[in-house]
Scaffold this motif. Sequence first.
Motif, PDB file in Angstrom:
ATOM      1  N   ASP A 287       0.813  -1.223   0.000  1.00 50.25           N
ATOM      2  CA  ASP A 287       0.000   0.000   0.000  1.00 50.25           C
ATOM      3  C   ASP A 287       0.840   1.263   0.000  1.00 50.25           C
ATOM      4  OD1 ASP A 287      -2.446  -1.342  -0.080  1.00 50.25           O
ATOM      5  OD2 ASP A 287      -2.578  -1.463   2.101  1.00 50.25           O
ATOM      6  N   GLN A 288       1.920   1.278   0.779  1.00 47.36           N
ATOM      7  CA  GLN A 288       2.776   2.470   0.832  1.00 47.36           C
ATOM      8  C   GLN A 288       3.397   2.761  -0.527  1.00 47.36           C
ATOM      9  OE1 GLN A 288       5.436   1.695   4.204  1.00 47.36           O
ATOM     10  NE2 GLN A 288       4.665   3.622   5.068  1.00 47.36           N
ATOM     11  N   TRP A 289       3.889   1.720  -1.187  1.00 49.80           N
ATOM     12  CA  TRP A 289       4.511   1.923  -2.491  1.00 49.80           C
ATOM     13  C   TRP A 289       3.474   2.443  -3.482  1.00 49.80           C
ATOM     14  CZ3 TRP A 289       4.129   0.494  -7.595  1.00 49.80           C
ATOM     15  CH2 TRP A 289       5.213   0.832  -8.404  1.00 49.80           C
TER      16      TRP A 289
ATOM     17  N   GLU B 201       0.665   4.102  -2.907  1.00 48.68           N
ATOM     18  CA  GLU B 201       0.304   5.490  -2.588  1.00 48.68           C
ATOM     19  C   GLU B 201       1.371   6.451  -3.092  1.00 48.68           C
ATOM     20  OE1 GLU B 201      -0.643   5.940   1.562  1.00 48.68           O
ATOM     21  OE2 GLU B 201      -2.132   4.336   1.463  1.00 48.68           O
ATOM     22  N   TRP B 202       2.638   6.095  -2.854  1.00 48.23           N
ATOM     23  CA  TRP B 202       3.748   6.921  -3.342  1.00 48.23           C
ATOM     24  C   TRP B 202       3.732   7.006  -4.876  1.00 48.23           C
ATOM     25  CZ3 TRP B 202       7.728   5.050  -6.445  1.00 48.23           C
ATOM     26  CH2 TRP B 202       8.714   5.977  -6.762  1.00 48.23           C
TER      27      TRP B 202
END
Length: 99
Positions: free
Chosen positions: A74-76, A78-79
Amino acid sequence: MVHFIQLVLPLCPNDQQPTPDKTLHAIVKAELTRHFGRCDAHTRTPADGRWTEGGQGRHQDLVIYEVMSRLIDDQWWEWYQEVLEKRFRRVQVIVRTLP
């Protein structure tokens, strides 16, 4: 389980530039291929995006990228979505996953 992930990007980066920016799309395909090992892009016949904004009908040609991954970071995502929104000068870039 393998997840099927689609990115929906405009063929042209903004309304003021009516011609496709092949460099931007080549960068996206290279980034996705490097990160996931494979990337499919539907570029020969752009998808036909239509919506209503401010009471007026709008149209945009779209390119759909597809990758598959066992895990969804998810973090990747979103980035990367923020990177694409800046790169293509968009308020929102669509990223969707299917199990």
